[in-house]
Design a protein around this motif. Sequence first.
Motif, PDB file in Angstrom:
ATOM      1  N   SER A  47      47.811  36.199  17.463  1.00  0.00           N
ATOM      2  CA  SER A  47      47.106  35.402  18.474  1.00  0.00           C
ATOM      3  C   SER A  47      48.083  34.747  19.444  1.00  0.00           C
ATOM      4  N   TRP A  48      49.185  34.207  18.916  1.00  0.00           N
ATOM      5  CA  TRP A  48      50.204  33.610  19.786  1.00  0.00           C
ATOM      6  C   TRP A  48      50.877  34.683  20.639  1.00  0.00           C
ATOM      7  N   GLY A  49      51.048  35.886  20.077  1.00  0.00           N
ATOM      8  CA  GLY A  49      51.637  36.986  20.844  1.00  0.00           C
ATOM      9  C   GLY A  49      50.760  37.414  22.006  1.00  0.00           C
ATOM     10  N   VAL A  50      49.460  37.522  21.770  1.00  0.00           N
ATOM     11  CA  VAL A  50      48.526  37.866  22.853  1.00  0.00           C
ATOM     12  C   VAL A  50      48.570  36.793  23.928  1.00  0.00           C
ATOM     13  N   LEU A  51      48.595  35.544  23.512  1.00  0.00           N
ATOM     14  CA  LEU A  51      48.682  34.444  24.466  1.00  0.00           C
ATOM     15  C   LEU A  51      49.972  34.534  25.287  1.00  0.00           C
ATOM     16  N   ALA A  52      51.078  34.860  24.639  1.00  0.00           N
ATOM     17  CA  ALA A  52      52.369  34.961  25.335  1.00  0.00           C
ATOM     18  C   ALA A  52      52.366  36.093  26.362  1.00  0.00           C
ATOM     19  N   VAL A  53      51.787  37.245  26.010  1.00  0.00           N
ATOM     20  CA  VAL A  53      51.802  38.349  26.984  1.00  0.00           C
ATOM     21  C   VAL A  53      50.839  38.078  28.139  1.00  0.00           C
ATOM     22  N   ILE A  54      49.750  37.359  27.892  1.00  0.00           N
ATOM     23  CA  ILE A  54      48.861  36.981  28.993  1.00  0.00           C
ATOM     24  C   ILE A  54      49.592  36.036  29.944  1.00  0.00           C
ATOM     25  N   LEU A  55      50.302  35.073  29.388  1.00  0.00           N
ATOM     26  CA  LEU A  55      51.077  34.154  30.224  1.00  0.00           C
ATOM     27  C   LEU A  55      52.173  34.890  30.986  1.00  0.00           C
ATOM     28  N   ALA A  56      52.853  35.821  30.321  1.00  0.00           N
ATOM     29  CA  ALA A  56      53.903  36.595  30.992  1.00  0.00           C
ATOM     30  C   ALA A  56      53.317  37.444  32.118  1.00  0.00           C
ATOM     31  N   GLY A  57      52.162  38.046  31.885  1.00  0.00           N
ATOM     32  CA  GLY A  57      51.510  38.828  32.938  1.00  0.00           C
ATOM     33  C   GLY A  57      51.074  37.972  34.110  1.00  0.00           C
ATOM     34  N   THR A  58      50.608  36.773  33.831  1.00  0.00           N
ATOM     35  CA  THR A  58      50.203  35.860  34.900  1.00  0.00           C
ATOM     36  C   THR A  58      51.405  35.425  35.733  1.00  0.00           C
ATOM     37  N   VAL A  59      52.499  35.107  35.057  1.00  0.00           N
ATOM     38  CA  VAL A  59      53.712  34.719  35.773  1.00  0.00           C
ATOM     39  C   VAL A  59      54.236  35.886  36.610  1.00  0.00           C
ATOM     40  N   ALA A  60      54.204  37.100  36.050  1.00  0.00           N
ATOM     41  CA  ALA A  60      54.675  38.270  36.792  1.00  0.00           C
ATOM     42  C   ALA A  60      53.812  38.520  38.035  1.00  0.00           C
ATOM     43  N   THR A  61      52.515  38.368  37.906  1.00  0.00           N
ATOM     44  CA  THR A  61      51.633  38.545  39.058  1.00  0.00           C
ATOM     45  C   THR A  61      51.847  37.438  40.076  1.00  0.00           C
ATOM     46  N   TRP A  62      52.003  36.238  39.601  1.00  0.00           N
ATOM     47  CA  TRP A  62      52.249  35.095  40.469  1.00  0.00           C
ATOM     48  C   TRP A  62      53.525  35.299  41.282  1.00  0.00           C
ATOM     49  N   ARG A  63      54.559  35.861  40.641  1.00  0.00           N
ATOM     50  CA  ARG A  63      55.830  36.118  41.312  1.00  0.00           C
ATOM     51  C   ARG A  63      55.811  37.422  42.117  1.00  0.00           C
ATOM     52  N   GLY A  64      54.744  38.219  41.973  1.00  0.00           N
ATOM     53  CA  GLY A  64      54.615  39.453  42.741  1.00  0.00           C
ATOM     54  C   GLY A  64      55.357  40.639  42.170  1.00  0.00           C
ATOM     55  N   ILE A  65      55.560  40.677  40.843  1.00  0.00           N
ATOM     56  CA  ILE A  65      56.273  41.778  40.223  1.00  0.00           C
ATOM     57  C   ILE A  65      55.450  42.379  39.094  1.00  0.00           C
ATOM     58  N   GLY A  66      55.671  43.639  38.824  1.00  0.00           N
ATOM     59  CA  GLY A  66      55.209  44.235  37.596  1.00  0.00           C
ATOM     60  C   GLY A  66      53.823  44.808  37.500  1.00  0.00           C
ATOM     61  N   ARG A  67      53.037  44.872  38.577  1.00  0.00           N
ATOM     62  CA  ARG A  67      51.698  45.426  38.419  1.00  0.00           C
ATOM     63  C   ARG A  67      51.317  46.238  39.647  1.00  0.00           C
ATOM     64  N   ARG A  68      50.726  47.381  39.386  1.00  0.00           N
ATOM     65  CA  ARG A  68      50.203  48.228  40.447  1.00  0.00           C
ATOM     66  C   ARG A  68      48.749  48.530  40.152  1.00  0.00           C
ATOM     67  N   GLU A  69      47.956  48.650  41.177  1.00  0.00           N
ATOM     68  CA  GLU A  69      46.562  49.036  40.992  1.00  0.00           C
ATOM     69  C   GLU A  69      46.430  50.523  41.227  1.00  0.00           C
ATOM     70  N   ILE A  70      45.742  51.191  40.321  1.00  0.00           N
ATOM     71  CA  ILE A  70      45.554  52.641  40.445  1.00  0.00           C
ATOM     72  C   ILE A  70      44.320  52.909  41.273  1.00  0.00           C
ATOM     73  N   LEU A 102      52.687  46.065  32.048  1.00  0.00           N
ATOM     74  CA  LEU A 102      53.323  45.987  30.737  1.00  0.00           C
ATOM     75  C   LEU A 102      52.617  44.990  29.827  1.00  0.00           C
ATOM     76  N   TRP A 103      52.134  43.887  30.388  1.00  0.00           N
ATOM     77  CA  TRP A 103      51.478  42.881  29.553  1.00  0.00           C
ATOM     78  C   TRP A 103      50.184  43.412  28.965  1.00  0.00           C
ATOM     79  N   LEU A 104      49.482  44.253  29.701  1.00  0.00           N
ATOM     80  CA  LEU A 104      48.236  44.822  29.172  1.00  0.00           C
ATOM     81  C   LEU A 104      48.504  45.766  28.002  1.00  0.00           C
ATOM     82  N   GLY A 105      49.586  46.530  28.108  1.00  0.00           N
ATOM     83  CA  GLY A 105      49.968  47.385  26.981  1.00  0.00           C
ATOM     84  C   GLY A 105      50.325  46.565  25.756  1.00  0.00           C
ATOM     85  N   GLY A 106      51.066  45.475  25.966  1.00  0.00           N
ATOM     86  CA  GLY A 106      51.415  44.600  24.849  1.00  0.00           C
ATOM     87  C   GLY A 106      50.204  43.936  24.229  1.00  0.00           C
ATOM     88  N   ALA A 107      49.297  43.456  25.065  1.00  0.00           N
ATOM     89  CA  ALA A 107      48.084  42.811  24.553  1.00  0.00           C
ATOM     90  C   ALA A 107      47.227  43.812  23.786  1.00  0.00           C
TER      91      ALA A 107
END
Length: 141
Positions: free
Chosen positions: A118-141, A80-85
């Motif tokens: 710019s702040w929005g892109v930064l926020a979604v990158i941080l959200a994606g990092t936190v989601a990956t760190w917590r183990g949620i929200g991303r699948r590899e195709i 989701l963060w990649l779509g937002g970015a």
Amino acid sequence: MTGWYLHHFLLLCIAGAAIFAWLKGGWAERFGATSNLALALVVFVLQRSVVADGLAPVLLALDGLLGLIFLGLAIRFTSLWLGGAMLLQGVQFSLHAFYYVTGREFDLLFKVVNNLVSWGVLAVILAGTVATWRGIGRREI
């Protein structure tokens, strides 16, 4: 606080997000955050160069490049963060294209929208990092 300090603060936050992505994120977060930092540093150097007058097409190309990087990551990883970015970079690209095509000078509206995106892109990158760190929200195709 003047815009000069806010711009430097944004650059420091982008660097901090890249470090956080390298420490806690996955491959997509690392690549996205590093690309964002690299292009932010290029823009920072170009804005302080002697040739700052003809910078609009270069900024347009750099925004397009970062959008394509996020698009490539979004195709490779479903997140989701990649779509937002990617969508936010589309807004940034459209903003620069509008000002370049119409020949308008960068005014307050441009600066506000540019910084918000710019702040929005930064926020979604941080959200994606936190989601990956917590183990949620991303699948590899």
